[in-house]
Design an enzyme around this catalytic site. Structure first.
Site, short mmCIF file in Angstrom:
data_model
loop_
_atom_site.label_atom_id
_atom_site.label_comp_id
_atom_site.label_asym_id
_atom_site.label_seq_id
_atom_site.Cartn_x
_atom_site.Cartn_y
_atom_site.Cartn_z
CE LYS A 47 -4.02 -2.21 2.08
NZ LYS A 47 -3.53 -3.57 1.80
CG LEU A 54 -3.85 -15.43 3.48
CD1 LEU A 54 -3.51 -16.83 2.98
CD2 LEU A 54 -5.21 -15.01 2.97
CB THR A 103 -15.33 -2.55 -0.72
OG1 THR A 103 -14.11 -3.07 -1.25
CG2 THR A 103 -15.29 -2.60 0.79
#
Length: 621
Positions: free
Chosen positions: A408, A447, A470
């Site tokens: 990210k 995970l 989403t």
């Protein structure tokens, strides 16, 4: 009955069998050959004593007879044979010899009856257990199809025999030489490509994968075929699960989410990591979190001298501290330290006191929507905290500092990713001076880590749905917690300093496909558990990247591990920017963080000036 009593009982029983075999042989052959009473008595005593003494020393009477196997049967045959040979040789030396026919007849009877007694006992116990189970079984057995007729399948189906609630209908196996054969009386019906037809023909209610060494490619094929049947699919427990006591051999284990990744976990260089960690003092920040605690466990397996467990949460640090103190054959010291990486003075005191050789920095705020709503907390923890710990490590002359980062941080549109990218810039920038090697490790979603989508999906499925995604277009890279933690350790062993390491994580996974597979593996259909689209949350991206375009070098430093090209602004400008954040509102923070994180090379530095911030030099936070 105690174990000693059982041991004595078996000795007496087997000795009596040998004596009875001699008596039968004596009376059977008496009309044909002359056997003196002295020969009879001395030989039977020698053979019986040889059998009991040898059996005692090889622990033959310590076996649990209800688990008698072919190997145990062969061992009994060998023990009887050696006892007769030894007893006969001793008798021949002491006397004139003994009739071969007499000895042979006694031997044949003994070698049949003694092993057979163990087999009969096992069959009797299994029969009694089956009768007992039937008394308490008020439902029809589940018709189960096993995939894999190899060693794993053989071991597993043998364990299932004692379960009256399971009816094995047969096996599927892709090896041609196993087709149209039987295994423990169960037929090999066909290959995995025949799965749908076999399920329909034999009214299969459950599919169980019984291949411990199955590759992810083969697992994906089987799961794809099994999904067409709408039948619940699971697998036999792994050997590690059985040894740890988490599962019994005759239990069924759910398919792990890791099996859905479609790739094999990376095997790393354990020897290099051992050399890096053995005999060293290792500090793990965020040691109570999902990644930090697993890094601590991995470190414990490489013989460190001491592990410093640093974290802000009291209970989480207590839990990992207690676990490591109970580590089998522990030789290392464990030091729990409650401290907040935002507390600069406290962090410097901790590093100065313990003088660690290695630091693994896993403490961070990482939940994207949560940090979007609380940008200042993201800055305080991810940026200020990382800077505090990194500078404290430099001041303490730490050998290696490895920061846990995230995909990210690549072209971040959100606060969390931006703060992690700025933290990367701090860490790799500090590598320019001093003896401490600084590096960062980037990977995708982990995970079952705290805040990951997998536990959320599981909870939603258990509650009957709906499962919320989403955006159905959204994809993510995934890896397991142990794999992520090993990569962090491997980076420390590979690093020269200043690198950003990235794992080749295979193809990204569509979140909606993961949700569908989890619903199906739970034994439900999408008509029973709905999957709904809720809309992208603030700060979320549809697609993640592991490296920005200008970072990609295709330089592979280890199997499936790459190093990216680092683009940083000068460290004094990074520090000046960090200092300027104190006076901004939350909305201003969001804007400047994302802008700064996406303009991290010198060519774009003028855009930073355009923000109108007070970029005064930073000396100390």
């Amino acid at each position: 009955m105690s174990r000693n009593a059982k041991r004595v009982t078996l000795m007496l029983f087997d000795a009596l069998v040998i004596i009875a075999s001699h008596i039968c042989s004596y009376f059977f052959l008496y009309p044909l050959i002359e056997i003196s009473n002295r020969t009879f008595i001395v030989h039977v005593v020698l053979v019986s004593l040889s059998y009991v003494i040898l059996g005692y020393f090889v622990k033959m009477f310590d076996k649990i007879n209800r688990f008698t196997s072919i190997r145990e049967t062969i061992n009994h045959i060998l023990l009887v044979t050696v006892s007769f040979v030894l007893g006969t040789l001793i008798y021949t030396v002491l006397a004139d010899g003994v009739s071969f026919r007499y000895v042979l007849a006694a031997f044949i009877l003994s070698v049949i009856i003694i092993p057979a007694s163990r087999i009969v006992w096992r069959l009797w116990i299994e029969h009694q257990r089956k009768l007992q189970n039937n008394e308490y079984t008020a439902f029809d057995p589940v018709r189960t199809l096993l995939i894999g007729a190899g060693d794993g399948g053989a071991m597993y189906v043998n364990g299932l025999r004692n379960r009256p609630d399971v009816e094995v209908v047969g096996f599927l196996d892709d090896q041609p030489d196993k087709q149209n054969t039987t295994l423990y009386g169960y037929p090999v019906i066909g290959a995995t490509s025949d799965l749908k037809e076999v399920v329909e023909q034999y009214d299969v209610e459950q599919i169980t994968i019984a291949i411990p060494s199955l590759s992810n490619e083969d697992m994906q094929f089987i799961l794809t075929e099994a999904r067409k049947t709408n039948v619940k699919t699971n697998q036999m427990p792994y050997i590690e699960d059985i040894l740890s006591g988490d599962y019994q051999l005759d239990e069924f284990k759910e398919i792990e989410v890791a099996d859905l990744l479609g790739r094999d976990e990376v095997e790393l260089d354990m020897e290099a990591i051992q050399e890096q960690i053995a005999g060293k003092t290792v500090l793990v920040s965020g040691a109570g979190g999902s990644i930090g605690s697993e890094i601590s466990r991995q470190v414990a397996g490489f013989n460190p001298e001491r592990i410093i467990l640093l974290g802000h949460g009291e209970f989480s640090i207590y839990s990992i501290d207690r676990e490591l103190r109970q580590w089998p054959n522990r030789t290392f010291e464990v030091e729990p330290v409650i401290a907040d990486i935002q507390d600069r003075k406290r962090i410097f005191e901790v590093l100065r006191h313990f003088k660690p050789d290695l630091v693994y920095h896993a403490a961070a705020h990482k939940h994207v929507p949560m940090m979007e709503a609380n940008p200042r907390e993201a800055v305080k923890n991810n940026v200020y905290g990382t800077k505090n710990l990194a500078e404290a490590a430099k001041a303490a002359d730490v050998d290696s500092f490895v920061m846990v980062s995230t995909d990210k941080a690549v072209n971040p549109p959100n606060v969390m990713g931006a703060t992690k990218r700025i933290a990367e810039m701090v860490v790799t920038g500090l590598n320019e001076t001093g003896r401490t090697r600084f590096e960062a490790v980037r990977f995708g979603n982990v995970l079952n880590s705290s805040g990951s989508v997998i536990p959320v999906f599981k909870e939603q499925i258990e509650n009957g749905g709906p499962v919320t995604v989403t955006d159905f277009r959204m994809t993510r890279y995934f890896m397991t917690i142990p794999e992520a933690s090993r990569l962090v350790l491997q980076a420390g062993a590979l690093a020269d300093g200043g690198e950003i390491f990235v794992l080749d994580m295979g193809e990204p996974v569509k979140i909606v496909d993961l949700a569908r597979q989890m619903v199906w593996l739970s034994g439900h259909s999408e008509s029973e558990i709905k999957i709904v689209e809720t809309g992208i949350r603030p700060g979320e991206k549809l697609y993640e990247e592991l490296l920005a375009t200008d970072e990609n070098t295709n330089e592979q430093v280890f199997e499936k591990i790459f190093v990216g090209k680092v683009h940083n602004l000068p460290l004094n400008q990074v520090f000046a920017f960090i200092r300027s954040l104190d006076d901004l509102t939350d909305e201003e923070l969001k804007e400047v963080l994302v802008t700064f994180a996406n303009n991290t090379n010198e060519e774009n530095s003028m855009k930073i000036e355009d923000l109108g911030l007070n970029l005064s030099p930073l000396t100390e936070m």
